[in-house]
Write a protein that holds these residues in place. Structure first.
Motif, PDB file in Angstrom:
ATOM      1  N   LEU A   1       0.832  -1.203   0.000  1.00  0.00           N
ATOM      2  CA  LEU A   1       0.000   0.000   0.000  1.00  0.00           C
ATOM      3  C   LEU A   1       0.868   1.256   0.000  1.00  0.00           C
ATOM      4  CD1 LEU A   1      -2.712   1.488   0.281  1.00  0.00           C
ATOM      5  CD2 LEU A   1      -2.547   1.129   2.757  1.00  0.00           C
ATOM      6  N   PHE A   2       1.899   1.278   0.825  1.00  0.00           N
ATOM      7  CA  PHE A   2       2.794   2.435   0.885  1.00  0.00           C
ATOM      8  C   PHE A   2       3.520   2.616  -0.454  1.00  0.00           C
ATOM      9  CE2 PHE A   2       5.947   4.693   3.963  1.00  0.00           C
ATOM     10  CZ  PHE A   2       5.581   5.905   3.405  1.00  0.00           C
ATOM     11  N   THR A   3       3.934   1.524  -1.068  1.00  0.00           N
ATOM     12  CA  THR A   3       4.604   1.612  -2.367  1.00  0.00           C
ATOM     13  C   THR A   3       3.669   2.181  -3.427  1.00  0.00           C
ATOM     14  OG1 THR A   3       6.019  -0.276  -1.805  1.00  0.00           O
ATOM     15  CG2 THR A   3       5.827   0.291  -4.127  1.00  0.00           C
ATOM     16  N   GLY A   4       2.425   1.736  -3.419  1.00  0.00           N
ATOM     17  CA  GLY A   4       1.466   2.274  -4.377  1.00  0.00           C
ATOM     18  C   GLY A   4       1.210   3.756  -4.172  1.00  0.00           C
ATOM     19  N   ILE A   5       1.175   4.207  -2.917  1.00  0.00           N
ATOM     20  CA  ILE A   5       0.988   5.635  -2.647  1.00  0.00           C
ATOM     21  C   ILE A   5       2.200   6.429  -3.126  1.00  0.00           C
ATOM     22  CG2 ILE A   5       0.752   7.327  -0.802  1.00  0.00           C
ATOM     23  CD1 ILE A   5      -0.874   5.277   0.746  1.00  0.00           C
ATOM     24  N   LEU A   6       3.406   5.872  -2.938  1.00  0.00           N
ATOM     25  CA  LEU A   6       4.615   6.580  -3.368  1.00  0.00           C
ATOM     26  C   LEU A   6       4.701   6.676  -4.885  1.00  0.00           C
ATOM     27  CD1 LEU A   6       7.229   5.029  -0.886  1.00  0.00           C
ATOM     28  CD2 LEU A   6       6.402   7.377  -0.887  1.00  0.00           C
ATOM     29  N   THR A   7       4.353   5.599  -5.577  1.00  0.00           N
ATOM     30  CA  THR A   7       4.464   5.587  -7.034  1.00  0.00           C
ATOM     31  C   THR A   7       3.254   6.203  -7.727  1.00  0.00           C
ATOM     32  OG1 THR A   7       3.532   3.338  -7.087  1.00  0.00           O
ATOM     33  CG2 THR A   7       5.941   3.556  -6.968  1.00  0.00           C
ATOM     34  N   GLY A   8       2.114   6.296  -7.015  1.00  0.00           N
ATOM     35  CA  GLY A   8       0.918   6.856  -7.625  1.00  0.00           C
ATOM     36  C   GLY A   8       0.265   5.941  -8.628  1.00  0.00           C
ATOM     37  N   THR A   9       0.456   4.644  -8.495  1.00  0.00           N
ATOM     38  CA  THR A   9      -0.120   3.685  -9.432  1.00  0.00           C
ATOM     39  C   THR A   9      -0.470   2.408  -8.698  1.00  0.00           C
ATOM     40  OG1 THR A   9       0.285   2.380 -11.430  1.00  0.00           O
ATOM     41  CG2 THR A   9       2.167   2.835 -10.028  1.00  0.00           C
ATOM     42  N   THR A  10      -1.377   1.667  -9.259  1.00  0.00           N
ATOM     43  CA  THR A  10      -1.758   0.376  -8.684  1.00  0.00           C
ATOM     44  C   THR A  10      -0.907  -0.767  -9.197  1.00  0.00           C
ATOM     45  OG1 THR A  10      -3.416   0.087 -10.422  1.00  0.00           O
ATOM     46  CG2 THR A  10      -4.140   1.134  -8.368  1.00  0.00           C
ATOM     47  N   GLU A  11      -0.004  -0.485 -10.136  1.00  0.00           N
ATOM     48  CA  GLU A  11       0.853  -1.519 -10.683  1.00  0.00           C
ATOM     49  C   GLU A  11       1.950  -1.885  -9.689  1.00  0.00           C
ATOM     50  OE1 GLU A  11       0.262  -3.068 -13.426  1.00  0.00           O
ATOM     51  OE2 GLU A  11      -1.486  -1.801 -13.891  1.00  0.00           O
ATOM     52  N   PRO A  12       2.459  -3.121  -9.721  1.00  0.00           N
ATOM     53  CA  PRO A  12       3.562  -3.498  -8.831  1.00  0.00           C
ATOM     54  C   PRO A  12       4.792  -2.644  -9.095  1.00  0.00           C
ATOM     55  CG  PRO A  12       2.535  -5.444  -9.808  1.00  0.00           C
ATOM     56  CD  PRO A  12       1.976  -4.261 -10.528  1.00  0.00           C
ATOM     57  N   ALA A  13       5.547  -2.377  -8.038  1.00  0.00           N
ATOM     58  CA  ALA A  13       6.732  -1.533  -8.147  1.00  0.00           C
ATOM     59  C   ALA A  13       7.824  -2.266  -8.910  1.00  0.00           C
ATOM     60  CB  ALA A  13       7.239  -1.142  -6.760  1.00  0.00           C
ATOM     61  N   ALA A  14       8.645  -1.476  -9.622  1.00  0.00           N
ATOM     62  CA  ALA A  14       9.734  -2.065 -10.394  1.00  0.00           C
ATOM     63  C   ALA A  14      10.822  -2.628  -9.494  1.00  0.00           C
ATOM     64  CB  ALA A  14      10.323  -1.026 -11.346  1.00  0.00           C
ATOM     65  N   THR A  15      11.040  -1.999  -8.350  1.00  0.00           N
ATOM     66  CA  THR A  15      12.058  -2.455  -7.405  1.00  0.00           C
ATOM     67  C   THR A  15      11.402  -2.843  -6.095  1.00  0.00           C
ATOM     68  OG1 THR A  15      12.458  -0.180  -6.651  1.00  0.00           O
ATOM     69  CG2 THR A  15      13.846  -1.019  -8.447  1.00  0.00           C
ATOM     70  N   ALA A  16      11.906  -3.886  -5.496  1.00  0.00           N
ATOM     71  CA  ALA A  16      11.360  -4.358  -4.225  1.00  0.00           C
ATOM     72  C   ALA A  16      11.828  -3.459  -3.088  1.00  0.00           C
ATOM     73  CB  ALA A  16      11.799  -5.800  -3.969  1.00  0.00           C
ATOM     74  N   PRO A  17      11.047  -3.348  -2.016  1.00  0.00           N
ATOM     75  CA  PRO A  17      11.497  -2.547  -0.869  1.00  0.00           C
ATOM     76  C   PRO A  17      12.770  -3.120  -0.254  1.00  0.00           C
ATOM     77  CG  PRO A  17       9.147  -3.057  -0.717  1.00  0.00           C
ATOM     78  CD  PRO A  17       9.694  -3.886  -1.828  1.00  0.00           C
ATOM     79  N   VAL A  18      13.511  -2.257   0.395  1.00  0.00           N
ATOM     80  CA  VAL A  18      14.732  -2.658   1.091  1.00  0.00           C
ATOM     81  C   VAL A  18      14.333  -3.176   2.470  1.00  0.00           C
ATOM     82  CG1 VAL A  18      16.984  -1.912   1.936  1.00  0.00           C
ATOM     83  CG2 VAL A  18      16.045  -0.918  -0.159  1.00  0.00           C
ATOM     84  N   MET A  19      14.649  -4.430   2.759  1.00  0.00           N
ATOM     85  CA  MET A  19      14.293  -5.043   4.034  1.00  0.00           C
ATOM     86  C   MET A  19      15.502  -4.990   4.964  1.00  0.00           C
ATOM     87  SD  MET A  19      11.165  -5.905   3.388  1.00  0.00           S
ATOM     88  CE  MET A  19      10.794  -6.914   4.820  1.00  0.00           C
ATOM     89  N   LEU A  20      15.308  -4.466   6.161  1.00  0.00           N
ATOM     90  CA  LEU A  20      16.370  -4.377   7.155  1.00  0.00           C
ATOM     91  C   LEU A  20      15.990  -5.235   8.359  1.00  0.00           C
ATOM     92  CD1 LEU A  20      17.323  -0.578   7.184  1.00  0.00           C
ATOM     93  CD2 LEU A  20      18.161  -2.417   5.727  1.00  0.00           C
ATOM     94  N   GLY A  21      17.010  -5.867   8.935  1.00  0.00           N
ATOM     95  CA  GLY A  21      16.785  -6.717  10.096  1.00  0.00           C
ATOM     96  C   GLY A  21      18.019  -6.814  10.959  1.00  0.00           C
ATOM     97  N   ALA A  22      18.105  -7.909  11.690  1.00  0.00           N
ATOM     98  CA  ALA A  22      19.203  -8.078  12.639  1.00  0.00           C
ATOM     99  C   ALA A  22      20.539  -8.304  11.946  1.00  0.00           C
ATOM    100  CB  ALA A  22      18.893  -9.255  13.576  1.00  0.00           C
ATOM    101  N   ALA A  23      20.530  -8.759  10.704  1.00  0.00           N
ATOM    102  CA  ALA A  23      21.784  -9.068  10.007  1.00  0.00           C
ATOM    103  C   ALA A  23      22.279  -7.933   9.122  1.00  0.00           C
ATOM    104  CB  ALA A  23      21.616 -10.328   9.163  1.00  0.00           C
ATOM    105  N   SER A  24      21.615  -6.773   9.132  1.00  0.00           N
ATOM    106  CA  SER A  24      22.030  -5.660   8.276  1.00  0.00           C
ATOM    107  C   SER A  24      23.356  -5.087   8.765  1.00  0.00           C
ATOM    108  CB  SER A  24      20.951  -4.570   8.267  1.00  0.00           C
ATOM    109  OG  SER A  24      19.722  -5.093   7.794  1.00  0.00           O
TER     110      SER A  24
END
Length: 645
Positions: free
Chosen positions: A80-103
């Protein structure tokens, strides 16, 4: 509570990994209020959508922190956040950056690219995922942190540096970067764990929202309903003026607080609300709308609580009501008839008492955008500082000695072999004194220090005859085998224990050690010194990290237990049972487990295998919370035991 295994005929509630029941049909949407948020179940979805839109419209609101978001909703909210940022309902070209304990810093700030040249291939250092979108056209990238409390120190430092900053300067090997950060951050955290985090980190998240009980429709439907059309209807945020009356109302709504960043965040959120409405100025009404958006209560009105949510959990472990049905009759002796070794009690029995949160209770939820103000958990020590470590020399000088070899220096010298080698040549050298020549020097050959460790805590009293817990442990044993990890096995409740009031422990170089397999199938005893077993795990981990320095990079602590420890820690230390035990053994186990949760979250991972006990089924999950880890389903609940539908 006596020292026997507690029993109750009442069926416990479903375990933490029980199947999620189907969501009920959503009620009819409530009519929107004047600010468009309304009230009722759908209001939370509208507030979340508006909060994400404000963060997308204003770079100063780049950090969004959601409290008590269900884990399976992280991915839909990110879409949902990606769609709001891109302004489209299409899937984003790049996947979100996932951060965790191993970053790590090397993975966040830089990347190495291969570039073909006339004479071969060259390497080039380029900006990493956190800053690669700075200064470039197109929608900003999205950074997702599924659990902010388990984020690595490197990730926390990056958030403090980038969120809300006008300019970020990165100086790294082969890279000099100066630009305004454009990435948006979406993080989640339990409200009861917010007190463990650094205040500097929490203040960087300008948009905070408690989403306990969120029922999110399909992100595509929300985007189609207009959530992605703000690009064409909203006014430029920087052109909106915040009036003095609005700033005064912001200070009145927040009251005296620990940080001025809260006032800045609420004022900027009011400006974004006005910009999304197409208004040129933000007044007191926009400040009140921003406060309602994040769930900030008026200081003159008592703070609301979430439906069905109890008070925040306090330090007491025995404050919950008893299980359903009370303390039913457990028989004339009160002992566990499934356990043949329980023919003779250690202490005299007494009526059972409730432990922790009873079945069917709801975890505590703090409905406020600033739950750290009311949190009762102690904060982590210096959460933004890398842990201090002691090294005892180079890596080649650590490890078990397995032989000697000819050496060219005095480092890690094998004295006996060197003197013996020199003695062989003394007659040929014809010197008056015993002489050691460089050709005589020999150094030790050491086995490589293990970089990973598996700590097994085996509670033999929780293993039923119809359950082979090796199936639940197989993924962890396979990890230890493929990673060549050292194994520390800690056993509690074994009938062959040297002292039934204390835990037994042994170390092995790998899971191939035959003692590891033997430890999985020892018969059960009568006592469960769980607190002493966890204390032994804390000691082993601290010693391993201190001894090997930076050599030990990762450790897993896996406990197979039902959480029903019936031996207090002081009894394990002294070896003398003393009077009534009650719930002291369980309380000591939970308190000792917090020592593991306070360790470096980037290198220590914890898991509790739930054996689905007939009584006190919530204790494995409570122990996992104290360890700061996860619950793994061990024995599947069956209708015969009353644990499932």
């Amino acid at each position: 509570m006596d020292t026997e295994r507690p029993e109750t005929p009442d069926p416990p509630a479903a375990g933490p990994l029980a199947a999620r029941p189907p969501a009920p049909d959503p009620p009819a949407p409530d009519p929107p209020a004047r600010d468009g948020l309304g009230a009722g179940p759908d209001a939370l979805t509208r507030r979340l959508t508006l909060a994400l839109t404000c963060a997308a419209a204003d770079p100063a609101l780049s950090g969004v922190l959601l409290f008590d978001l269900e884990p399976w909703l992280v991915e839909p909210v990110a879409r949902l956040f990606t769609g709001i940022l891109t302004g489209t309902t299409e899937p984003a070209a790049t996947a979100p950056v996932m951060l965790g304990a191993a970053s790590r810093d090397e993975d966040l700030w830089t990347r190495v690219r291969l570039r073909p040249e006339r004479d071969g291939v060259s390497f080039r250092t380029v900006p990493g995922p956190l800053i690669e979108g700075d200064g470039r056209p197109g929608p900003p990238p999205l950074v997702v942190v599924p659990d902010l409390t388990r984020l690595s120190v490197s990730g926390m430092r990056a958030a403090v540096q980038l969120l809300g900053a006008d300019v970020a300067v990165v100086e790294h090997n082969g890279l000099s970067h100066t630009a305004g950060p454009r990435a948006r951050w979406l993080a989640t955290c339990r409200s009861t764990d917010a007190g463990r985090l650094s205040g500097h980190l929490l203040d960087r998240f300008a948009v905070r929202l408690s989403v306990a009980g969120l029922r999110l429709p399909a992100p595509g439907r929300l985007l189609a309903d207009g959530a992605s059309s703000w690009h064409t209807t909203a006014r430029d945020v920087t052109s909106v003026t915040v009036t003095d009356e609005a700033l005064a109302r912001v200070r009145q709504l927040l009251g005296p607080g620990p940080s001025v960043r809260r006032e800045l965040a609420l004022a900027r959120l009011a400006r974004a609300v006005a910009a999304l409405g197409g208004e040129p100025t933000a007044g007191p009404g926009h400040a009140e709308a921003a406060a309602r958006l994040i769930g900030l209560a008026d200081p003159d009105i008592p703070r609301p609580t979430a439906p069905g949510a109890g008070p925040p959990p306090g330090p007491s472990l025995l404050s919950a009501p008893p299980p359903r049905g009370g303390t039913a009759d457990r028989g004339a002796t009160g002992r566990d008839e499934r356990d043949p070794a329980a023919a003779r009690p250690l202490l005299e029995t007494e009526p059972a008492e409730p432990i922790g949160s009873g079945p069917g209770t709801t975890p505590g939820v703090l409905v406020t955008p600033f739950p750290e103000d009311d949190a009762t958990v102690p904060p982590d020590f210096a959460p933004l500082r890398s842990p201090w470590q002691r090294t005892t020399g180079p890596a080649s000088a650590r490890g078990t000695v397995v032989g000697t070899r000819r050496g060219g220096s005095l480092r890690d010298l094998a004295h006996v072999r060197t003197v013996r080698e020199a003695a062989v040549h003394q007659r040929l050298r014809r010197t008056e004194r015993f002489t050691v020549a460089p050709v005589d020097l020999h150094s030790h050959i050491r086995a490589g220090a293990p970089e990973r460790m598996l700590v097994l805590i085996l509670d033999h009293t929780c293993r039923a005859e119809d359950w082979d817990w090796q199936d639940a442990l197989t993924p962890f044993l396979q990890w230890a085998y493929t990673e060549r990890a050292a194994v520390q096995t800690i056993e509690v409740g074994s009938a062959r224990a040297r002292d039934e009031l204390r835990a037994d422990s042994f170390s092995a170089r790998s899971v191939l050690d035959p003692r590891v397999l033997e430890a999985l199938y020892r018969p059960a005893g009568r006592a469960t010194p769980l607190a002493h077993g966890i204390e032994e795990a804390v000691r082993v981990l601290r010693r391993a990290f201190r001894q090997h320095g930076r050599g030990l990079t990762e450790a897993w602590v896996v406990a197979v237990t039902d959480g029903r420890g019936n031996v207090p820690l002081d009894v394990s230390h002294t070896g003398r049972p003393a009077g009534e035990v009650g719930a002291t053994g369980v309380a000591d186990a939970l308190e000792t487990a917090r020592g593991i949760a306070a360790m470096d979250r980037t290198r220590v991972h914890t898991a509790v295998v739930d054996p689905a006990p007939d009584a006190y089924g919530h204790l494995p999950g409570q122990l996992a919370d104290a360890l700061g880890g996860m619950v793994v389903e061990g024995r599947a609940p069956t209708p015969e035991r009353g644990d499932g539908p």
